[in-house]
Design a protein around this motif. Structure first.
Motif, PDB file in Angstrom:
ATOM      1  N   LEU A 239      64.554  31.076  19.311  1.00 16.86           N
ATOM      2  CA  LEU A 239      64.407  31.024  17.715  1.00 16.86           C
ATOM      3  C   LEU A 239      62.449  30.451  17.440  1.00 16.86           C
ATOM      4  CD1 LEU A 239      66.497  27.511  17.896  1.00 16.86           C
ATOM      5  CD2 LEU A 239      66.179  29.664  16.501  1.00 16.86           C
TER       6      LEU A 239
ATOM      7  N   GLY B 224      61.426  33.804  16.835  1.00 16.19           N
ATOM      8  CA  GLY B 224      61.440  33.641  16.237  1.00 16.19           C
ATOM      9  C   GLY B 224      60.793  33.816  14.885  1.00 16.19           C
ATOM     10  N   SER B 225      60.146  32.264  14.829  1.00 16.43           N
ATOM     11  CA  SER B 225      59.410  31.961  14.090  1.00 16.43           C
ATOM     12  C   SER B 225      58.087  32.314  14.147  1.00 16.43           C
ATOM     13  CB  SER B 225      59.148  30.046  14.174  1.00 16.43           C
ATOM     14  OG  SER B 225      58.159  29.364  13.732  1.00 16.43           O
TER      15      SER B 225
ATOM     16  N   ALA C   6      54.611  32.396  11.343  1.00 20.78           N
ATOM     17  CA  ALA C   6      54.022  30.799  11.818  1.00 20.78           C
ATOM     18  C   ALA C   6      52.937  31.103  12.535  1.00 20.78           C
ATOM     19  CB  ALA C   6      55.265  31.014  11.685  1.00 20.78           C
TER      20      ALA C   6
ATOM     21  N   GLN D  19      53.193  25.020  12.070  1.00 19.30           N
ATOM     22  CA  GLN D  19      53.981  25.546  11.453  1.00 19.30           C
ATOM     23  C   GLN D  19      55.667  25.564  12.355  1.00 19.30           C
ATOM     24  OE1 GLN D  19      52.712  29.030   9.594  1.00 19.30           O
ATOM     25  NE2 GLN D  19      52.655  27.540   7.015  1.00 19.30           N
ATOM     26  N   THR D  20      55.605  26.468  13.535  1.00 19.31           N
ATOM     27  CA  THR D  20      56.629  26.804  14.281  1.00 19.31           C
ATOM     28  C   THR D  20      57.325  25.440  14.671  1.00 19.31           C
ATOM     29  OG1 THR D  20      56.343  29.137  15.075  1.00 19.31           O
ATOM     30  CG2 THR D  20      56.961  27.761  16.236  1.00 19.31           C
TER      31      THR D  20
ATOM     32  N   SER E 252      58.537  22.920  11.619  1.00 20.68           N
ATOM     33  CA  SER E 252      59.690  23.661  10.846  1.00 20.68           C
ATOM     34  C   SER E 252      60.866  24.185  11.173  1.00 20.68           C
ATOM     35  CB  SER E 252      59.797  24.637   9.579  1.00 20.68           C
ATOM     36  OG  SER E 252      58.492  25.411   9.967  1.00 20.68           O
ATOM     37  N   VAL E 253      60.561  24.387  12.943  1.00 17.43           N
ATOM     38  CA  VAL E 253      61.197  24.468  13.731  1.00 17.43           C
ATOM     39  C   VAL E 253      61.949  24.743  14.931  1.00 17.43           C
ATOM     40  CG1 VAL E 253      62.393  26.797  15.067  1.00 17.43           C
ATOM     41  CG2 VAL E 253      61.161  26.867  12.789  1.00 17.43           C
TER      42      VAL E 253
ATOM     43  N   PRO F  80      63.693  20.120  14.193  1.00 19.65           N
ATOM     44  CA  PRO F  80      65.140  20.135  13.306  1.00 19.65           C
ATOM     45  C   PRO F  80      65.594  20.982  14.796  1.00 19.65           C
ATOM     46  CG  PRO F  80      63.060  21.130  12.091  1.00 19.65           C
ATOM     47  CD  PRO F  80      62.585  21.382  12.979  1.00 19.65           C
ATOM     48  N   ALA F  81      65.240  22.054  15.505  1.00 21.51           N
ATOM     49  CA  ALA F  81      66.349  22.188  16.264  1.00 21.51           C
ATOM     50  C   ALA F  81      66.260  21.460  17.310  1.00 21.51           C
ATOM     51  CB  ALA F  81      65.943  23.428  16.931  1.00 21.51           C
TER      52      ALA F  81
ATOM     53  N   MET G 147      53.957  40.507  20.245  1.00 22.22           N
ATOM     54  CA  MET G 147      55.112  39.571  20.430  1.00 22.22           C
ATOM     55  C   MET G 147      54.098  39.012  22.291  1.00 22.22           C
ATOM     56  SD  MET G 147      56.452  37.536  18.950  1.00 22.22           S
ATOM     57  CE  MET G 147      58.085  36.751  18.669  1.00 22.22           C
TER      58      MET G 147
ATOM     59  N   ILE H 122      48.796  37.220  13.219  1.00 25.77           N
ATOM     60  CA  ILE H 122      49.110  35.985  12.615  1.00 25.77           C
ATOM     61  C   ILE H 122      49.471  37.015  11.079  1.00 25.77           C
ATOM     62  CG2 ILE H 122      49.757  34.127  10.723  1.00 25.77           C
ATOM     63  CD1 ILE H 122      49.860  33.199  13.547  1.00 25.77           C
TER      64      ILE H 122
ATOM     65  N   PHE I 109      66.249  40.389  16.284  1.00 29.26           N
ATOM     66  CA  PHE I 109      66.525  39.776  17.681  1.00 29.26           C
ATOM     67  C   PHE I 109      67.755  40.614  17.841  1.00 29.26           C
ATOM     68  CE2 PHE I 109      62.399  37.666  16.667  1.00 29.26           C
ATOM     69  CZ  PHE I 109      61.533  37.453  17.381  1.00 29.26           C
TER      70      PHE I 109
ATOM     71  N   ASN J  50      69.304  34.281  15.620  1.00 32.43           N
ATOM     72  CA  ASN J  50      68.781  33.366  15.826  1.00 32.43           C
ATOM     73  C   ASN J  50      68.188  32.202  14.355  1.00 32.43           C
ATOM     74  OD1 ASN J  50      66.821  34.769  14.823  1.00 32.43           O
ATOM     75  ND2 ASN J  50      65.159  34.671  16.306  1.00 32.43           N
TER      76      ASN J  50
ATOM     77  N   PHE K 297      67.366  29.965  12.159  1.00 27.39           N
ATOM     78  CA  PHE K 297      66.171  28.668  12.783  1.00 27.39           C
ATOM     79  C   PHE K 297      67.237  27.320  11.890  1.00 27.39           C
ATOM     80  CE2 PHE K 297      62.705  31.055  11.051  1.00 27.39           C
ATOM     81  CZ  PHE K 297      62.130  31.647  12.326  1.00 27.39           C
ATOM     82  N   PRO K 298      67.423  26.126  12.444  1.00 23.54           N
ATOM     83  CA  PRO K 298      68.290  24.861  12.456  1.00 23.54           C
ATOM     84  C   PRO K 298      67.916  24.096  10.452  1.00 23.54           C
ATOM     85  CG  PRO K 298      66.725  24.596  13.511  1.00 23.54           C
ATOM     86  CD  PRO K 298      66.477  25.837  13.213  1.00 23.54           C
ATOM     87  N   LYS K 299      68.342  24.988  10.385  1.00 22.56           N
ATOM     88  CA  LYS K 299      68.101  24.754   8.351  1.00 22.56           C
ATOM     89  C   LYS K 299      69.030  25.631   7.499  1.00 22.56           C
ATOM     90  CE  LYS K 299      63.165  25.547   8.672  1.00 22.56           C
ATOM     91  NZ  LYS K 299      62.815  24.229   8.557  1.00 22.56           N
TER      92      LYS K 299
ATOM     93  N   TYR L 191      61.779  31.230   4.659  1.00 20.72           N
ATOM     94  CA  TYR L 191      60.844  30.985   5.805  1.00 20.72           C
ATOM     95  C   TYR L 191      59.669  31.446   5.407  1.00 20.72           C
ATOM     96  CZ  TYR L 191      59.498  28.574   9.942  1.00 20.72           C
ATOM     97  OH  TYR L 191      58.552  28.961  10.932  1.00 20.72           O
TER      98      TYR L 191
ATOM     99  N   VAL M  43      55.650  30.349   4.991  1.00 14.27           N
ATOM    100  CA  VAL M  43      54.317  30.408   5.813  1.00 14.27           C
ATOM    101  C   VAL M  43      53.485  30.405   5.081  1.00 14.27           C
ATOM    102  CG1 VAL M  43      56.196  29.869   7.653  1.00 14.27           C
ATOM    103  CG2 VAL M  43      55.242  31.848   7.794  1.00 14.27           C
TER     104      VAL M  43
ATOM    105  N   ARG N  68      66.273  37.623   6.462  1.00 13.96           N
ATOM    106  CA  ARG N  68      65.101  37.130   6.794  1.00 13.96           C
ATOM    107  C   ARG N  68      63.430  37.886   6.717  1.00 13.96           C
ATOM    108  NH1 ARG N  68      65.666  32.938  11.498  1.00 13.96           N
ATOM    109  NH2 ARG N  68      65.100  34.624  12.598  1.00 13.96           N
TER     110      ARG N  68
END
Lengths: 337, 267
Positions: free
Chosen positions: A220, A223-224, A229, A233-234, A237-238, A241-242, B68, B97, B107, B111, B113-115, B123, B127, B176
Motif C-alpha cells: 500500500l 502503491g501510493s 504521492a 500525502q501517503t 490519505s493511505v 485510513p488503512a 522505487m 516524484i 504491483f 493493492n 487503497f482503503p478507499k 488518487y 495528489v 488507477r
C-alpha cells in the motif's frame, strides 16, 4: 542411492515409554497451563464481585441513614450533583466525581491525541533510522516515569506557567486593571492536571499509533508512492485510513488509562468534589476521591469505606464501556489486507 | 551482451520510436552489485517483457524506472535511464516524484487503497492537486473503461476497492495507473497472485493497452511473455544477456544461456 540410504539407518529404540504415563503427564501439564490461564479471569471475577457486593452495602447504609427507597437512592446517585458521603447532610450524587474525571480526561486527550498522532507519523514515515533509534527509547522512558512525578510536575511547573499565561493574556486583552481584578487560575486545577495526564498518556498513544502505521502492508505504501504521492500525502490519505482500527484502539486505550489515572489528579487537580466541566477550576476525580478517602483511617464497614466501592464501580463501568466501544470500533473499521 | 539487432527493427511494419533508453546502468543495494551495465531501449507503445530466473534483477531493473529504490536508504544508481523521445532526460537525476508522475506501476499483489473505488482511481489526480469534479469524473470513467472494469463497477463506485475480487482489484490498480496518463506503465508480475481466468483478462488488457501506453512487464511466465510482448529482455545474474523482439528470443536466441532458459533447461 541405495547404499547412501542404508548408511543413514540408526538403531532407534523400539521400547516407548508407558502410554498411561504419557497420557497422565500430558493431563497434568494441560491442567497446570489451564490454571495459569484461568487465574487472571478468576481474579477479575472476584474483583467485580467485591465491587458489586460492597456497593450494595453502600446503598443499604444510605437507605438506612436517609430513610429513602432504593429507587430514590439510585436516582440520587446517578443524578445528584452533590458528593459528600463523609459529612452530614449526605450527598451521594456521583456526577461531581464523573465530571472531574471526564474533564481531566478530555484535557488529556486534547493534548495526547494530536501530539501522539503527529509524533507517530513523524517516527514512522519521516524520521531517518538514526533519529528513530534515539527517539523511540526516550519516548518509552517517558512511559516509565512514576505518575506521582507527573503530578508534582503539573503542580509545580505546568500550573505556574499556565497561571502566568492566563494572567498575561488577560492583561493584554483588557489592560489597565489591578492584578487581583483578573481571573486567577487556582493552584489546584483540572487543566494543569489534565495536561500532565496527557503527557503521561502520550507515549502509549504514540507508540501504538506508530505500530498501527508500521503494520500497514508495504504494497500500500509503495502503491501510493508509485502514484507520485509525497510522504505526507501517503501518510494522510493511505496509511491513516488503512491503520484506522489500530489508531482508534490506541486512542481508546489512552482514554482508559487517563480515566484510571490516580496520582496526577490527586496531587494536582484538587480533592474537593465539584460538579463542573470547567478545566480552569479544581475538582476531585473519581480516583482522586478514592485515594484521598483511603489515606485516612477508615473503619471497615463505615459509610466512608463503602463509598469508595460505589465510586470504584463507576470507574470500572466507565473503563469497561470504553474498552467494549474500542473493541467494536476497531472491528468496524478493520481493514482486511 | 547483444545490442538490439537492426533485423528486429526492420521486421516491424511501422517505424519504431525509442521512448526511453537504459545506458550503462549499474545498481547497488548497499554493497550488493545487483544490476551490471544494463543497456536496452524501450520502444514507444510496445510491450517489453523482462524475463529471467529468480534473483536475476528483473524486478530491480523495473523498479529503477520509477525510482522505487529511492524509498529505502543505502541504494545507489549509476548510469542513465533516458526518458523522452525528442529531448531525453536522465530520470535517475530527476525529482523522483516527477518521475513517478510520468511512470505508473502495477504491483505483484493487487493493492487497492482503503478507499472507495472512485477515490482509488482519482488518487493520482488528487495528489496532483486536481479538485475539479468534472475532470475527476471524466478521467475516472475513461480509466475504468480502458481497464475493462467500468461495466462491473459503475453501480458501486462508492464501495471500498477492497470489496472487489482479486482480478477486479488488479484491473482497478491498472485503471488507477492509467488515470494519470503516464508515459510508461511498469507491471511487476501482475498476474502471479491471480487465478487463470483473471490472468487471461489481465493479459488481454495489456495487449489492448499497448496502443495507448508503453508497457514494461516483469514476468516469470515465458508463455505470458510470448502472448503479451513485442520485445523481450533476458536477464541473468544482474546482467542483460539478450534483448530482441520476442519471436527471435524464443525461436532463434543468439546466446546459449537464453536458449537454455527459454527451452526450460534451467531457471
Amino acid at each position: 542411492m541405495a547404499e547412501g540410504s542404508s548408511s543413514i539407518k540408526t538403531n532407534l529404540p523400539l521400547v516407548l515409554p508407558s502410554r498411561t504415563a504419557r497420557i497422565w503427564r500430558e493431563r497434568i501439564i494441560a491442567s497446570v497451563l489451564f490454571l495459569a490461564a484461568i487465574s487472571s479471569v478468576l481474579i477479575t471475577l472476584v474483583i467485580i464481585y467485591i465491587l458489586f457486593s460492597e456497593t450494595v452495602i453502600f446503598f443499604e447504609k444510605v437507605i438506612e441513614l436517609d430513610q429513602m427507597s432504593l429507587w430514590q437512592a439510585l436516582l440520587e446517585f446517578f443524578t445528584g450533583t452533590d458528593w459528600s458521603p463523609l459529612i452530614e447532610p449526605l450527598g451521594i450524587g456521583i456526577l461531581p466525581l464523573l465530571s472531574g474525571t471526564l474533564t481531566t480526561c478530555f484535557v488529556a486527550l486534547f493534548v495526547a491525541v494530536p501530539l501522539g498522532t503527529i509524533a507517530a507519523i513523524y517516527l514512522s514515515e519521516f524520521a531517518p533510522a538514526k533519529v528513530r533509534e534515539v527517539l523511540k527509547p526516550i519516548l518509552e522512558i517517558l512511559a516509565g516515569i512514576p505518575t506521582v512525578v507527573y503530578g508534582y510536575f503539573a503542580l509545580l511547573v505546568i500550573t505556574p506557567v499556565l497561571q502566568k499565561i492566563i494572567l498575561g493574556v488577560q492583561q493584554f486583552l483588557f489592560p489597565g486593571r489591578e492584578e487581583w481584578d483578573y481571573f486567577q487560575l487556582p493552584g489546584f486545577n483540572m487543566l494543569g492536571a489534565g495536561i500532565s495526564v496527557g503527557l503521561m498518556v502520550l507515549p502509549y498513544i504514540c507508540s501504538l499509533v506508530e505500530d498501527a502505521l508500521q503494520a500497514v502492508p508495504l504494497e500500500l505504501r509503495e502503491g501510493s508512492y508509485a502514484m507520485g504521492a509525497t510522504r505526507i500525502q501517503t501518510a494522510l490519505s493511505v496509511l491513516i485510513p488503512a491503520a484506522v482500527s489500530g489508531i482508534v484502539a490506541a486512542y481508546i486505550l489512552g482514554f482508559s488509562r487517563a480515566v484510571g489515572e490516580t496520582m496526577i489528579v490527586a496531587v494536582a487537580a484538587g480533592l474537593q468534589p465539584k460538579f463542573t466541566f470547567n478545566p480552569l477550576e479544581g475538582a476531585a476525580t473519581t480516583t482522586a476521591f478514592i485515594v484521598s478517602v483511603s489515606l485516612g483511617d477508615l473503619p471497615h464497614g463505615s459509610l466512608e469505606y463503602q463509598s469508595i466501592f460505589a465510586a470504584g464501580i463507576m470507574l470500572f463501568l466507565a473503563t469497561l464501556f470504553m474498552n467494549v466501544l474500542g473493541y467494536f470500533l476497531s472491528r468496524r473499521y478493520r481493514e482486511v489486507y | 551482451m547483444v545490442k538490439p539487432t537492426e533485423g528486429a527493427v526492420v521486421t516491424q511494419q511501422e517505424p519504431l520510436k525509442k521512448l526511453a533508453e537504459v545506458r550503462d546502468l549499474n545498481f547497488y543495494y548497499g554493497h550488493n552489485h545487483a544490476l551490471k551495465n544494463i543497456n536496452m531501449p524501450i520502444y514507444e507503445k510496445k510491450v517489453t517483457a523482462l524475463i529471467g530466473p529468480s534473483g536475476c534483477g528483473k524486478t530491480t531493473l523495473l523498479r529503477c524506472f520509477n525510482r522505487m529504490h529511492d524509498l529505502y536508504p543505502g541504494n545507489r544508481y549509476e548510469g542513465q535511464i533516458l526518458l523522452g523521445a525528442d529531448q531525453p532526460r536522465n530520470l535517475l537525476e530527476m525529482d523522483p516524484i516527477e518521475v513517478r508522475m510520468q511512470i505508473g506501476m502495477v504491483f505483484q499483489k493487487p493493492n487497492p487503497f482503503p478507499k472507495s473505488i472512485y477515490e482509488n482511481i482519482v488518487y493520482g489526480l488528487r495528489v496532483r492537486g486536481i479538485k475539479d469534479k468534472a475532470i475527476l469524473d471524466e478521467v475516472m470513467e475513461r480509466s475504468l473503461r480502458n481497464a475493462a472494469l467500468w461495466d462491473e463497477v459503475k453501480d458501486r463506485l462508492k464501495e471500498p476497492g477492497t470489496s472487489l475480487s482479486g482480478g477486479q482489484q488488479q484491473r482497478l490498480c491498472i485503471a488507477r495507473a492509467l488515470a494519470t496518463d503516464p508515459k510508461i506503465i511498469l507491471f511487476d508480475e501482475p498476474t502471479s497472485a491471480l487465478d487463470p481466468i483473471a490472468t487471461v483478462n489481465i493479459e488481454n488488457l495489456i495487449v489492448e493497452l499497448k496502443d495507448q501506453v508503453t508497457i514494461l512487464i516483469v514476468t516469470h511466465n515465458m508463455q505470458q511473455a510470448i502472448r503479451v510482448s513485442q520485445f523481450t529482455a533476458f536477464m541473468y545474474l544482474g546482467e542483460l544477456v539478450e534483448f530482441n523482439d520476442t519471436m527471435s528470443i524464443f525461436t532463434k536466441p543468439v546466446e546459449q544461456k537464453t536458449a537454455d532458459y527459454v527451452s526450460g533447461r534451467f531457471g
